[in-house]
Design a protein around this motif. Structure first.
Motif, mmCIF file in Angstrom:
data_model
loop_
_atom_site.group_PDB
_atom_site.id
_atom_site.type_symbol
_atom_site.label_atom_id
_atom_site.label_comp_id
_atom_site.label_asym_id
_atom_site.label_seq_id
_atom_site.Cartn_x
_atom_site.Cartn_y
_atom_site.Cartn_z
ATOM 1 N N SER B 360 10.673 43.891 -51.331
ATOM 2 C CA SER B 360 10.981 45.333 -51.295
ATOM 3 C C SER B 360 12.418 45.556 -50.808
ATOM 4 C CB SER B 360 9.951 46.059 -50.446
ATOM 5 O OG SER B 360 10.472 46.476 -49.230
ATOM 6 N N ASP B 361 12.872 44.672 -49.864
ATOM 7 C CA ASP B 361 14.274 44.737 -49.435
ATOM 8 C C ASP B 361 15.204 44.466 -50.600
ATOM 9 O OD1 ASP B 361 13.652 45.391 -46.908
ATOM 10 O OD2 ASP B 361 13.956 43.380 -46.037
ATOM 11 N N LEU B 362 14.881 43.390 -51.338
ATOM 12 C CA LEU B 362 15.727 42.990 -52.457
ATOM 13 C C LEU B 362 15.844 44.089 -53.489
ATOM 14 C CD1 LEU B 362 14.726 39.282 -53.161
ATOM 15 C CD2 LEU B 362 17.056 40.140 -52.789
ATOM 16 N N LEU B 363 14.700 44.802 -53.703
ATOM 17 C CA LEU B 363 14.675 45.820 -54.759
ATOM 18 C C LEU B 363 14.813 47.237 -54.203
ATOM 19 C CD1 LEU B 363 11.695 44.264 -56.771
ATOM 20 C CD2 LEU B 363 14.125 44.042 -57.290
ATOM 21 N N SER B 364 15.228 47.316 -52.927
ATOM 22 C CA SER B 364 15.272 48.644 -52.278
ATOM 23 C C SER B 364 16.182 49.632 -53.006
ATOM 24 C CB SER B 364 15.676 48.500 -50.809
ATOM 25 O OG SER B 364 16.961 47.930 -50.747
ATOM 26 N N GLY B 365 17.259 49.099 -53.585
ATOM 27 C CA GLY B 365 18.194 49.972 -54.317
ATOM 28 C C GLY B 365 17.476 50.725 -55.420
ATOM 29 N N GLN B 366 16.756 49.965 -56.278
ATOM 30 C CA GLN B 366 16.050 50.589 -57.416
ATOM 31 C C GLN B 366 14.942 51.519 -56.933
ATOM 32 O OE1 GLN B 366 14.784 47.477 -60.210
ATOM 33 N NE2 GLN B 366 16.486 46.231 -59.404
ATOM 34 N N LEU B 367 14.237 51.094 -55.835
ATOM 35 C CA LEU B 367 13.137 51.915 -55.311
ATOM 36 C C LEU B 367 13.659 53.261 -54.841
ATOM 37 C CD1 LEU B 367 11.146 49.196 -53.309
ATOM 38 C CD2 LEU B 367 10.259 50.476 -55.270
ATOM 39 N N LYS B 368 14.770 53.137 -54.132
ATOM 40 C CA LYS B 368 15.343 54.382 -53.592
ATOM 41 C C LYS B 368 15.843 55.264 -54.708
ATOM 42 C CE LYS B 368 16.591 52.977 -48.952
ATOM 43 N NZ LYS B 368 17.614 52.186 -48.243
ATOM 44 N N GLU B 369 16.495 54.659 -55.647
ATOM 45 C CA GLU B 369 17.076 55.403 -56.772
ATOM 46 C C GLU B 369 16.027 56.271 -57.476
ATOM 47 O OE1 GLU B 369 19.000 54.135 -60.961
ATOM 48 O OE2 GLU B 369 19.571 52.848 -59.232
ATOM 49 N N LYS B 370 14.786 55.692 -57.608
ATOM 50 C CA LYS B 370 13.740 56.447 -58.316
ATOM 51 C C LYS B 370 12.758 57.111 -57.354
ATOM 52 C CE LYS B 370 12.270 54.860 -62.440
ATOM 53 N NZ LYS B 370 11.733 53.912 -63.418
ATOM 54 N N HIS B 371 13.081 57.062 -56.065
ATOM 55 C CA HIS B 371 12.215 57.628 -55.015
ATOM 56 C C HIS B 371 10.775 57.129 -55.142
ATOM 57 C CE1 HIS B 371 15.548 60.219 -53.856
ATOM 58 N NE2 HIS B 371 15.678 60.578 -55.138
ATOM 59 N N ILE B 372 10.655 55.855 -55.313
ATOM 60 C CA ILE B 372 9.298 55.275 -55.460
ATOM 61 C C ILE B 372 8.829 54.754 -54.108
ATOM 62 C CG2 ILE B 372 7.982 53.349 -56.470
ATOM 63 C CD1 ILE B 372 9.783 53.699 -58.971
ATOM 64 N N ALA B 373 7.600 55.148 -53.767
ATOM 65 C CA ALA B 373 7.053 54.680 -52.494
ATOM 66 C C ALA B 373 6.490 53.263 -52.676
ATOM 67 C CB ALA B 373 5.951 55.609 -52.040
ATOM 68 N N PHE B 374 6.883 52.367 -51.777
ATOM 69 C CA PHE B 374 6.388 50.979 -51.857
ATOM 70 C C PHE B 374 5.477 50.721 -50.661
ATOM 71 C CE2 PHE B 374 6.685 46.337 -51.491
ATOM 72 C CZ PHE B 374 6.444 45.964 -52.814
ATOM 73 N N ILE B 375 4.123 50.513 -50.948
ATOM 74 C CA ILE B 375 3.153 50.396 -49.853
ATOM 75 C C ILE B 375 2.576 48.978 -49.844
ATOM 76 C CG2 ILE B 375 0.939 51.255 -48.966
ATOM 77 C CD1 ILE B 375 1.840 53.888 -50.662
ATOM 78 N N ILE B 376 2.646 48.366 -48.683
ATOM 79 C CA ILE B 376 2.060 47.018 -48.543
ATOM 80 C C ILE B 376 0.812 47.161 -47.680
ATOM 81 C CG2 ILE B 376 2.425 44.664 -47.727
ATOM 82 C CD1 ILE B 376 5.502 45.332 -47.982
ATOM 83 N N ASP B 377 -0.334 46.722 -48.252
ATOM 84 C CA ASP B 377 -1.579 46.868 -47.497
ATOM 85 C C ASP B 377 -2.406 45.573 -47.652
ATOM 86 O OD1 ASP B 377 -3.735 47.742 -46.134
ATOM 87 O OD2 ASP B 377 -4.515 49.020 -47.749
ATOM 88 N N THR B 378 -2.002 44.555 -46.900
ATOM 89 C CA THR B 378 -2.717 43.273 -47.031
ATOM 90 C C THR B 378 -3.851 43.207 -46.009
ATOM 91 O OG1 THR B 378 -1.101 42.260 -45.575
ATOM 92 C CG2 THR B 378 -0.763 41.974 -47.933
ATOM 93 N N ALA B 379 -4.982 42.649 -46.452
ATOM 94 C CA ALA B 379 -6.141 42.520 -45.541
ATOM 95 C C ALA B 379 -5.885 41.390 -44.559
ATOM 96 C CB ALA B 379 -7.391 42.232 -46.351
ATOM 97 N N ASP B 380 -6.466 41.541 -43.372
ATOM 98 C CA ASP B 380 -6.243 40.524 -42.333
ATOM 99 C C ASP B 380 -6.760 39.142 -42.737
ATOM 100 O OD1 ASP B 380 -4.983 42.313 -40.803
ATOM 101 O OD2 ASP B 380 -6.721 42.788 -39.496
ATOM 102 N N ASN B 381 -7.913 39.175 -43.413
ATOM 103 C CA ASN B 381 -8.474 37.857 -43.792
ATOM 104 C C ASN B 381 -7.870 37.331 -45.080
ATOM 105 O OD1 ASN B 381 -9.622 39.565 -45.569
ATOM 106 N ND2 ASN B 381 -11.742 38.862 -45.262
ATOM 107 N N ALA B 382 -6.897 38.084 -45.642
ATOM 108 C CA ALA B 382 -6.245 37.632 -46.867
ATOM 109 C C ALA B 382 -4.741 37.838 -46.734
ATOM 110 C CB ALA B 382 -6.803 38.396 -48.056
ATOM 111 N N ALA B 383 -4.235 37.455 -45.561
ATOM 112 C CA ALA B 383 -2.819 37.712 -45.289
ATOM 113 C C ALA B 383 -1.972 36.489 -45.569
ATOM 114 C CB ALA B 383 -2.655 38.142 -43.840
ATOM 115 N N SER B 384 -2.616 35.349 -45.673
ATOM 116 C CA SER B 384 -1.822 34.134 -45.787
ATOM 117 C C SER B 384 -2.289 33.323 -46.989
ATOM 118 C CB SER B 384 -2.011 33.327 -44.488
ATOM 119 O OG SER B 384 -1.390 32.098 -44.613
ATOM 120 N N ILE B 385 -1.356 32.721 -47.696
ATOM 121 C CA ILE B 385 -1.713 31.879 -48.850
ATOM 122 C C ILE B 385 -0.887 30.600 -48.816
ATOM 123 C CG2 ILE B 385 -2.411 33.752 -50.407
ATOM 124 C CD1 ILE B 385 0.460 33.292 -51.677
#
Lengths: 397, 499
Positions: B360-385
């Protein structure tokens, strides 16, 4: 020295394969001993020279004798379509000789008996002879005359045990085996001498019933008159059957209610099966029926039959007086097989009870020859019907 | 003289006395004889009575024995029927069924001859299937005699009734009279064998023993046996049919499998050739591209002299397009490498949330440009791979930048994770324009681009999703998409959790 023996029984369908199988089994049981004598019993379908040739090729120089039978009795049970081979290997102290006579019915049975005895005695000069076993055609050979002829030469009290060959109850043709050949209308046998022990028991189990009667007219094995009346009248009176019905039921009547001949000086009755009823009322018997004989109607049951087997086994065993028994031969009447029906195996089981692990081999017969009072087997041998003869034998140790 | 007279008198008296004594003895003897005669008569009477009793005993005994014989016969018959039935019912080969009826079974049933024949409707002929108790020649004679009168035998099959020497009914009486001569027997039982389908036939048993007396029990036993034969034939035929269809099915499956294997091998070869081709072409393209881009960059620095504006603009385009081309060639090379297994995934534990945030940092420019909300919602038991960091980041970058590309202004992109049986599932959901249903199945193919307005405007290689799929599969996972035009899309993938 013991007699080494080996028994093989095979029910394979291919006759040659069955013969091979039986001899191989017998040879295995005989171990390395050399076979001196082979006794072969088989159902009639095995009666073929190729079968005998197969046995000869596998049994070496052994003399071969034997006969056809309705079924073979052995330690393995009763087999109706089978061949059995008993191989015997004798110690030097036991002497034996086998022989055969043919076309017995064309001459007189007595003459054939004498011829057979002469042949059997060949080489037995100065040697004590102990026992003879004879196999003869059960349909053609007159059993009583044959035994008379044998006794003429061998001595009237010479112990003889004989079996008349049977077929598969068609009463058409029986076979005798000698060497590589298959004969009918013949008698073959073996006599033993030297250091041999044996015990012989013969019993039938039929009991006399009704009043004694006298044969007033007879010829050979045909009873023409009893108490001055046609012989068949006795049976007609007892069963209240007309002649046609009597003829129809003859097979069963003959097995269940044979004629009992009273022999002066003997306790047991001699049985005579009924072969046919002639139109003039004469009864044709299996075996001679002399005029003047006192007779009774005899009655037998399965139980009395099995009890007789017990007694015969006991007598044969008693005759051995606790000495070593190497083998047991059983000559059992086909009438007993028919009477016992599904319990035929019980008879074999009784014999096995008395002789435990001793190998047993037997055949079904159309008549038996043995002394009547078997406890004293040095008595005169007679032609029997419907009896079981048990012969136990062993080499002297 | 006197003495002589006395002697005479004495002798006379003595004689007289002797005569009297003798007479007395005779009288006594006669009495005893008479008594003995009475005794003898009594004994004779008793003996005759005993004989009469003996007659009664014999007759009763005879009856008993006959009953016992009958009973024995029935029991033996039932025993052999039972054993025979077992043997027949366990035979599933039609040709073997009749061979089970061996001579010893027949003997136990009280017969010594038997044969069976089946009606061959196509040849209009009775075929012999067994003949125990008969020679081949005898059997040949029988079968030709049966076929010469086939109608009578066919009628018996149709009647479904057993015919025997004791059958009383008038049906088939003509046949009943002929059978003993045809089959050379004295008594017989002939019973139809009636399987529900296929050839029907007849089962015959007989005996030439004139003494054998058949009874209804014998007739019944043979009828039961014939029924069993029919049943066994039916079973064998059914089994044969099932077996055959199964065999043909198996053969078809085998053929299809072989075809498919061949096709797969072909496809794999084609795919390998394609990867090899792409790999070598990409290498060949990269070298001149590097030169083009290098020279354009040098020119743009102005070190070789100032450039007029329109030249600079064109050089800029050359530079930008070269970048795109390099990007595309790199993607192609990666796909080819992953496909051929040349790239090993260096797996390490990754925190999903951290990866998503980095992207999201890398693509923050494009996200901001289009005012797109970026939501990260990872489950605790599925946080690591467990995954290769750089490759996994490429998956995220591709999927998220795709989502940005197709999501209109003020839209929303959500990254969620959940635990599944297969491992961890990541869903990237956008509120974009969605993908037409027809395109869903092709979307992960190389160079495939959905035909929509955005794609016509925004350039793309059509390689991004294909690369993503290859990376996920190289990790042992799966990727799929759910979408509806106008309702956004959800790209989901799983990564097996081996940690």
């Amino acid at each position: 020295m013991s007699i080494h023996i080996g028994i093989g029984v095979s029910a394979l369908k291919d006759h040659i394969e069955a013969a091979k199988d039986a001899v191989v089994q017998a040879r295995v049981n005989l171990r390395s001993a050399k076979a001196d004598l082979a006794i072969v019993f088989s159902s009639p379908e095995f009666a073929h020279p190729t079968v005998l040739k197969t046995i000869r090729s596998l049994a070496g120089s052994a003399q071969i004798i034997g006969s056809s039978t309705l079924a073979v009795l052995s330690d393995k049970g009763i087999h109706k379509h089978a061949i059995a081979v008993l191989l015997l290997s004798f110690p030097d102290t036991v002497y034996y000789n086998s022989a055969c006579v043919n076309n017995v019915s064309s001459g007189q049975g007595t003459r054939s008996g004498e011829d057979l005895a002469d042949k059997l005695l060949y080489g037995f000069k100065n040697i004590r002879r102990d026992l003879g076993v004879i196999f003869s055609d059960g349909l053609k050979v007159p059993g009583s005359s044959l035994i008379n002829g044998l006794q003429e030469k061998l001595g009237s009290s010479f112990p003889l045990a004989g079996a008349c060959a049977s077929d598969n109850l068609t009463f058409k043709k029986t076979f005798q085996y000698y060497g590589e050949e298959v004969f009918s209308d013949s008698a073959c046998g073996v006599i033993w001498g030297g250091k041999l022990n044996f015990g012989l028991g013969i019993k039938h189990g039929w009991k006399p019933l009704g009043k004694p009667r006298i044969i007033t007219k007879s010829f050979g094995n045909v009873v023409q008159e009893i108490d001055g009346e046609p012989a068949v009248k006795v049976y007609q009176e007892y069963f209240s059957f007309d002649l046609a019905r009597l003829k129809k039921e003859l097979r069963l009547i003959s097995i269940l209610y044979p004629i009992g001949l009273r022999i002066p000086g003997e306790k047991e009755y001699l049985l005579r099966s009924l072969l046919a009823i002639e139109d003039n009322g004469a009864i044709v018997c299996q075996g001679n029926v002399p005029a003047g004989s006192s007779i009774r109607l005899m009655i037998g049951t399965r139980e009395s039959c099995l009890e007789a087997t017990r007694q015969a086994a006991l007598e044969a065993k008693r005759g051995m007086a606790g000495k070593n028994i190497d083998f047991v031969l059983v000559f059992d009447s086909v009438s007993r097989y028919i009477l016992l029906g599904r319990r035929a195996g019980d008879e074999l089981a009784i014999i096995k009870e008395y002789f435990k692990d001793t190998p047993v081999l037997g055949l079904y017969t159309y008549g038996e020859q043995a002394p009547l009072q078997s406890a004293n087997y040095y008595g005169k041998a007679y032609f029997h019907n419907q009896s079981v003869a048990i012969l136990a034998a062993g080499g002297q140790t | 003289m006197i003495e002589a007279g006395l002697l005479m008198i004495f002798l006379l008296v003595a004689s007289f006395i002797s005569i009297i004594i003798l007479a007395l003895i005779i009288v006594r003897k006669l009495d005893r004889i008479a008594a003995l005669n009475v005794e003898t008569e009594k004994l004779k009477g008793s003996l005759n009575e005993m004989d009469e009793q003996a007659k009664l005993i014999v007759r009763t005994d005879m009856e008993l024995n006959k009953t016992q014989e009958d009973l024995d016969k029935k029991i033996t018959g039932l025993y052999s029927l039972q054993r025979l039935s077992r043997a027949i019912s366990t035979t599933l080969e039609e040709g073997q069924i009749f061979q089970m009826i061996e001579a010893h079974y027949l003997e136990e049933l009280g017969f010594e001859k038997a044969c069976a024949f089946l009606w061959d409707d196509s040849r209009k002929y009775f075929e012999l299937t067994m003949q125990p108790g008969y020679t081949r020649e005898e059997a040949d004679e029988i079968i030709s005699a049966v076929n010469s009168q086939k109608d009578k035998f066919l009628n018996l099959i149709r009647s479904e009734k057993t015919l025997s020497s004791i059958t009383k009914s008038s049906d088939g009486s003509e046949l009943k009279a002929q059978i003993p001569a045809i089959f050379k027997v004295a008594s017989f039982v002939l019973s139809p064998v009636l399987p529900k389908e296929g050839e029907k036939g007849l089962f015959f048993v007989g005996t030439d023993n004139g003494e054998t007396v058949l009874n209804e029990g014998d007739e019944e036993l043979i009828t039961i046996l014939a029924n069993q034969l029919g049943q066994a034939l039916e079973n064998a035929r059914l089994f044969d049919k099932t077996w055959r269809s199964q065999q043909s099915l198996e053969q078809k499956v085998e053929e299809r499998t072989r075809d498919l294997s061949r096709a797969l091998a072909k496809l794999e070869a084609v795919s390998r050739r394609k990867s090899d081709f792409i790999s070598s072409v990409s290498h060949e393209l990269r070298t001149p591209l590097t030169s083009i881009k290098g020279y354009a960059a040098i020119l743009l620095t102005g070190k070789l002299g100032d450039l007029p504006k329109d030249i600079r603009e064109r050089l800029d385009k050359i530079n930008r397009h070269s970048d795109e081309l390099v990007h595309m060639v790199n993607d192609l090379l990666d796909i080819a490498r992953i496909e051929s297994g040349k790239v090993a995934m260096r797996k390490e534990p990754l925190n999903l949330k951290a990866v998503a945030e980095k992207v999201s940092d890398l693509l923050s420019g494009q996200l901001k440009e289009k005012h797109i909300a970026f939501i990260i919602d990872t489950a605790d038991n599925a946080a690591s791979i467990l995954a290769d960091r750089s490759q996994f980041e490429r998956v995220f970058i591709n999927l998220v930048s795709n989502a940005i590309k197709f999501t209109s202004e003020k839209g929303k992109i959500t990254v969620t994770s959940s635990k599944t049986n297969a491992g961890v599932q990541v869903d990237i959901t956008d509120t974009g324009c969605g993908i037409p249903e027809a395109a869903l199945s092709s979307i992960f193919e190389e160079f495939y681009r959905v035909d929509n307005a955005i794609n016509q405007e925004v350039k793309g290689t059509g390689l991004g999703l294909s690369l993503v799929k290859h990376i996920i599969e190289a990790h042992g996972g799966k990727i799929w998409v759910k979408s509806k035009v106008g309702a956004g899309s959800t790209f989901s993938f799983t990564i097996p959790n081996e940690a």
